[in-house]
Design a protein around this motif. Structure first.
Motif, mmCIF file in Angstrom:
data_model
loop_
_atom_site.group_PDB
_atom_site.id
_atom_site.type_symbol
_atom_site.label_atom_id
_atom_site.label_comp_id
_atom_site.label_asym_id
_atom_site.label_seq_id
_atom_site.Cartn_x
_atom_site.Cartn_y
_atom_site.Cartn_z
ATOM 1 N N PRO A 223 -19.828 -24.162 2.952
ATOM 2 C CA PRO A 223 -21.060 -24.006 2.165
ATOM 3 C C PRO A 223 -22.067 -25.129 2.376
ATOM 4 O O PRO A 223 -23.243 -24.968 2.053
ATOM 5 C CB PRO A 223 -20.563 -23.978 0.709
ATOM 6 N N PHE A 224 -21.668 -26.252 2.958
ATOM 7 C CA PHE A 224 -22.615 -27.373 3.127
ATOM 8 C C PHE A 224 -23.165 -27.485 4.536
ATOM 9 O O PHE A 224 -23.910 -28.395 4.840
ATOM 10 C CB PHE A 224 -21.929 -28.688 2.707
ATOM 11 N N GLU A 225 -22.842 -26.529 5.367
ATOM 12 C CA GLU A 225 -23.268 -26.591 6.766
ATOM 13 C C GLU A 225 -24.777 -26.363 6.888
ATOM 14 O O GLU A 225 -25.323 -25.431 6.298
ATOM 15 C CB GLU A 225 -22.524 -25.514 7.563
ATOM 16 N N ILE A 226 -25.481 -27.229 7.638
ATOM 17 C CA ILE A 226 -26.916 -27.057 7.899
ATOM 18 C C ILE A 226 -27.087 -26.734 9.382
ATOM 19 O O ILE A 226 -26.681 -27.530 10.231
ATOM 20 C CB ILE A 226 -27.720 -28.321 7.530
ATOM 21 N N PRO A 227 -27.670 -25.553 9.715
ATOM 22 C CA PRO A 227 -27.746 -25.170 11.134
ATOM 23 C C PRO A 227 -28.687 -26.084 11.897
ATOM 24 O O PRO A 227 -29.649 -26.630 11.341
ATOM 25 C CB PRO A 227 -28.297 -23.749 11.089
ATOM 26 N N ARG A 228 -28.414 -26.175 13.226
ATOM 27 C CA ARG A 228 -29.248 -26.975 14.103
ATOM 28 C C ARG A 228 -30.564 -26.226 14.326
ATOM 29 O O ARG A 228 -30.557 -25.020 14.569
ATOM 30 C CB ARG A 228 -28.497 -27.136 15.434
ATOM 31 N N PRO A 229 -31.748 -26.910 14.175
ATOM 32 C CA PRO A 229 -33.018 -26.188 14.415
ATOM 33 C C PRO A 229 -33.142 -25.760 15.882
ATOM 34 O O PRO A 229 -32.738 -26.491 16.780
ATOM 35 C CB PRO A 229 -34.093 -27.213 14.037
ATOM 36 N N ILE A 230 -33.732 -24.550 16.082
ATOM 37 C CA ILE A 230 -33.886 -24.032 17.446
ATOM 38 C C ILE A 230 -35.361 -24.049 17.822
ATOM 39 O O ILE A 230 -36.206 -23.553 17.079
ATOM 40 C CB ILE A 230 -33.306 -22.606 17.550
ATOM 41 N N GLU A 231 -35.690 -24.656 18.950
ATOM 42 C CA GLU A 231 -37.090 -24.837 19.361
ATOM 43 C C GLU A 231 -37.636 -23.630 20.119
ATOM 44 O O GLU A 231 -38.827 -23.475 20.299
ATOM 45 C CB GLU A 231 -37.224 -26.081 20.260
ATOM 46 N N GLY A 232 -36.796 -22.776 20.609
ATOM 47 C CA GLY A 232 -37.255 -21.665 21.454
ATOM 48 C C GLY A 232 -37.205 -22.050 22.905
ATOM 49 O O GLY A 232 -37.109 -23.220 23.251
ATOM 50 N N SER A 233 -37.282 -21.042 23.793
ATOM 51 C CA SER A 233 -37.177 -21.312 25.220
ATOM 52 C C SER A 233 -38.097 -20.381 25.989
ATOM 53 O O SER A 233 -37.950 -19.161 25.949
ATOM 54 C CB SER A 233 -35.720 -21.097 25.676
#
Ligand code: CUA
Length: 332
Positions: free
Chosen positions: A53-63
């Motif tokens: 429940p405390f996991e914060i996803p890694r932001p994705i910049e796009g490609s």
């Protein structure tokens, strides 16, 4: 031979294998990508599920690389469908030359066929194998549609104009055709058979049903009784109206300097609505024959005008009446 794939009608014309190949290609591409996307979605749902429940996803910049790739690949695939589709379409809709011509009149709820040699049929059409057959079609009432699944052809039949379609059957047999445009109560019963015969069998069938007036001959009688002779000449050589000899399939210059090809539709329009397209050098003096002539009679007059064409050979399978045989002079 039955089709190798269930639910697919028999393949019996020169067009049908091309249509099928394209159809299976499109279906294959669709199935492949549907499966690919579904599998990847399921895989990602499992692989990247939230684990605590405390996991914060890694932001994705796009490609840009990825986006270009998934735009360009579908574009290329769509273009193969487009060019292949255009090729099949043009093969089917380019008018057929040197075809056996059959006049078709639809009405609620039956199909009337007339061969250039005069034979009439209802809900059944006899044709030879290995020859192009061109249907020149109209209707007495509402829109219908001639659909022959085994030949992969389908075309609307529209009031007030002619539409055409053609096919070349590749094997003898009896093939269903249907009306494919909802046209009222008995639409589903507006069907019949195309009977494809060996050439000799077809010749026998034609001669067995001989002795009927050809559409062109009936059109000639109408040409006289409706008074067309007074302006277009006793032998269609012209007078106050333009000459009709050789007009079919030729280029005609109109009084607005437009040039058109005199096809069946133009001849039809000039009879019903003569003011629409006036040949250069002539006045707007012709009366309309709207309401004075049935669809079938109209087809006969059109057939007569077509028979005046010197450029085109007579219908190759046309058999002259027995008495006329020795003296018949071939058009040279
Ligand atoms: Cu005719 Cu449906």
């Amino acid at each position: 031979m039955q089709s190798w794939f269930p639910f697919v009608p028999e393949s019996a014309s020169t067009l049908s294998s091309d249509v099928d190949a394209l159809y299976f290609y499109i279906s294959g591409v669709t199935v492949f990508f549907t499966l690919l996307v579904s599998i990847v979605v399921i895989f990602f749902v499992i692989r990247y599920r939230r684990r605590n429940p405390f996991e914060i996803p890694r932001p994705i910049e796009g490609s840009h690389k990825l986006e270009t790739l998934w735009s360009v690949i579908p574009l290329l695939i769509a273009m193969t469908i487009f060019f292949w589709g255009a090729k099949v379409y043009f093969a089917q809709y380019r008018p057929a030359h040197n075809a056996i011509e059959v006049y078709v009149v639809g009405k609620q709820w039956m199909w009337k066929f007339q061969h250039a040699t005069g034979q009439r049929e209802i809900n059944e059409l006899h044709v030879p194998v290995g020859r192009k057959v061109k249907l020149i079609m109209t209707t007495e009432d509402v829109i219908h549609d001639v659909f022959v699944p085994a030949f992969r052809i389908k075309e609307d039949v529209v009031p007030g104009k002619y539409t055409t379609e053609w096919f070349e059957a590749t094997k003898p047999g009896r093939y269903n055709f249907f009306c494919a445009e909802y046209c009222g109560m008995n639409h589903s019963g507006m069907r019949g058979y195309v009977v494809v015969m060996e050439p000799t069998e077809y010749e026998n069938w034609l001669s067995g049903n001989a002795g009927q007036t050809s559409p062109a001959a009936a059109g000639r009688a109408l040409y006289e009784s409706l008074g067309c002779v007074s302006c277009h000449g006793a032998n269609a050589e012209g007078g106050r109206g333009p000459a009709l000899l050789g007009v079919y399939d030729s280029k005609v210059v109109l009084n607005n300097n437009q040039t058109i090809t005199a096809d069946e539709g133009y001849i039809r329009e000039s009879i019903l609505n003569p003011q629409a397209k006036i040949v250069t050098g002539f006045g707007p003096i012709m009366p309309s024959f709207q309401g004075q002539i049935t669809e079938e009679q109209l087809l006969q007059v059109v057939a007569y005008v077509k028979s005046l064409s010197t450029a085109k050979p007579e219908t190759p399978t046309a058999k002259p009446a027995p008495s006329a045989k020795p003296s018949a002079t071939p058009a040279r």
